[in-house]
Enzyme design. Structure first.
Site, PDB file in Angstrom:
ATOM      1  N   SER A  41       0.452  -0.886   0.096  1.00 16.64           N
ATOM      2  CA  SER A  41      -0.103   0.353   0.235  1.00 16.64           C
ATOM      3  C   SER A  41       0.396   1.290  -0.204  1.00 16.64           C
ATOM      4  O   SER A  41       1.880   1.163  -0.767  1.00 16.64           O
ATOM      5  CB  SER A  41      -0.899  -0.074   0.901  1.00 16.64           C
ATOM      6  OG  SER A  41      -1.739   0.696   0.882  1.00 16.64           O
ATOM      7  N   ASP A  51      -9.126  -5.221  -4.691  1.00 12.68           N
ATOM      8  CA  ASP A  51      -8.609  -4.515  -3.769  1.00 12.68           C
ATOM      9  C   ASP A  51      -9.355  -2.902  -3.451  1.00 12.68           C
ATOM     10  O   ASP A  51      -9.773  -2.753  -4.379  1.00 12.68           O
ATOM     11  CB  ASP A  51      -7.210  -4.118  -4.247  1.00 12.68           C
ATOM     12  CG  ASP A  51      -6.874  -2.725  -2.846  1.00 12.68           C
ATOM     13  OD1 ASP A  51      -7.635  -2.194  -2.514  1.00 12.68           O
ATOM     14  OD2 ASP A  51      -5.618  -3.986  -2.971  1.00 12.68           O
ATOM     15  N   HIS A  59      -7.377  -5.723  -0.828  1.00 10.70           N
ATOM     16  CA  HIS A  59      -6.724  -5.200  -0.494  1.00 10.70           C
ATOM     17  C   HIS A  59      -4.827  -5.595   1.006  1.00 10.70           C
ATOM     18  O   HIS A  59      -3.775  -5.585   0.979  1.00 10.70           O
ATOM     19  CB  HIS A  59      -7.096  -3.014   0.561  1.00 10.70           C
ATOM     20  CG  HIS A  59      -5.943  -2.277   0.121  1.00 10.70           C
ATOM     21  ND1 HIS A  59      -4.681  -2.619  -1.137  1.00 10.70           N
ATOM     22  CD2 HIS A  59      -5.305  -1.766   1.562  1.00 10.70           C
ATOM     23  CE1 HIS A  59      -4.058  -1.203  -0.112  1.00 10.70           C
ATOM     24  NE2 HIS A  59      -4.341  -1.237   0.595  1.00 10.70           N
TER      25      HIS A  59
END
Length: 276
Positions: A97, A227, A256
């Site tokens: 991320s 995601d 995610h």
């Protein structure tokens, strides 16, 4: 465990496990978490003889709660201080991320010989926010909403995110882990509200296009198609197009936070990439 001090006096906390002559793997966590988010991966790669290192980004976890430096240039500079202090060479840098953005910026600027490979998992590059040049991005209103929710009631926001979109626990039939939710909340609340607030701009508005173009080492780009935080279509395929030596690995239906929901699959694939 240890700390390093940056030129502006910030203390960066890090974990450093394993043999000093083992190949280093450096883990970069997502927003608003800490090095603890990598426990599963660190134990996995430690058991295979690697030296595993993970730090808390400034304003996160056990690192200093600073008033400044909550943007990608400083994040990458902090990593350079850490890798220099530990004299890491031939390292693999793995970012999830926001940490994927940090990896992209650091690797693009790293001294020759410092980095062997990189892995971007559910990562924010090339750029998240919608604009004329990035029509598939998310509207700025989405990130304004993040900021408003954080400022209004951070403690509740940090329950809502992992309970819902982060791990895909809002999907029908999802196997919900209360432990993952609680641990996400614990890590988030360790950090500084101001750092987390400003980091939203850093992860959503930073354009990593030029960084990706500069990276010459092999890069694995891993992303789930479900995601809900960093949409697949506006991230992974575009990132691979910009890289000189990128490999795209797509995970159908994965969320995610797939490193935590499907660690056995991700760990195996990352190991195969590192050892290939």
């Amino acid at each position: 465990m240890g700390t390093v001090t940056t030129p502006d006096g910030t203390t960066i906390f890090y974990k450093d496990w394993g043999p000093r002559d083992g190949q280093p793997i450096v883990f970069h966590h997502g927003w608003p978490l800490s090095a603890d988010d990598w426990d599963n991966q660190m134990l996995f790669f430690l058991s295979r003889g690697y030296r595993v290192i993970a730090h808390d980004r400034r304003g996160h976890g056990r690192s200093s709660q600073t008033s400044t430096g909550h943007e990608m240039d400083t994040y990458a500079a902090d990593v350079a201080v850490l890798t220099g202090a530990l004299d890491l060479r031939g390292a693999v840098h793995i970012g999830h991320s926001t940490g994927g953005g940090e990896v992209a910026r650091y690797v693009a600027r790293a001294e020759p010989g410092r980095v062997a490979k990189a892995v971007l998992v559910g990562a924010v590059p090339p750029v998240m926010v919608k604009s004329e040049s990035n029509p598939g991005g998310l509207p700025i209103d989405v990130f304004d909403g993040f900021r408003a929710a954080l400022a209004a009631n951070r403690a509740q926001f940090y329950i809502d995110v992992p309970s819902g979109p982060f791990y895909g626990f809002n999907r029908p039939g999802a196997e919900v882990s209360q432990g993952l939710i609680d641990n996400w909340w614990r890590q988030g609340m360790m950090g500084a509200a101001n750092a987390h607030y400003e980091c939203i701009k850093a992860f959503s508005e930073t354009d990593f296009t030029e960084d990706l173009k500069k990276i010459g080492v092999p890069v694995l780009v891993a992303h789930g198609t479900d995601d809900q935080v960093v949409p697949y279509e506006d991230s992974a395929p575009l990132t691979v197009e910009l890289l000189k030596n990128g490999t795209l690995k797509t995970y159908e239906g994965y969320p995610h936070g797939m490193l935590s929901t499907h660690p056995d699959v991700l760990n195996r694939d990352i190991l195969e990439f590192i050892e290939s």
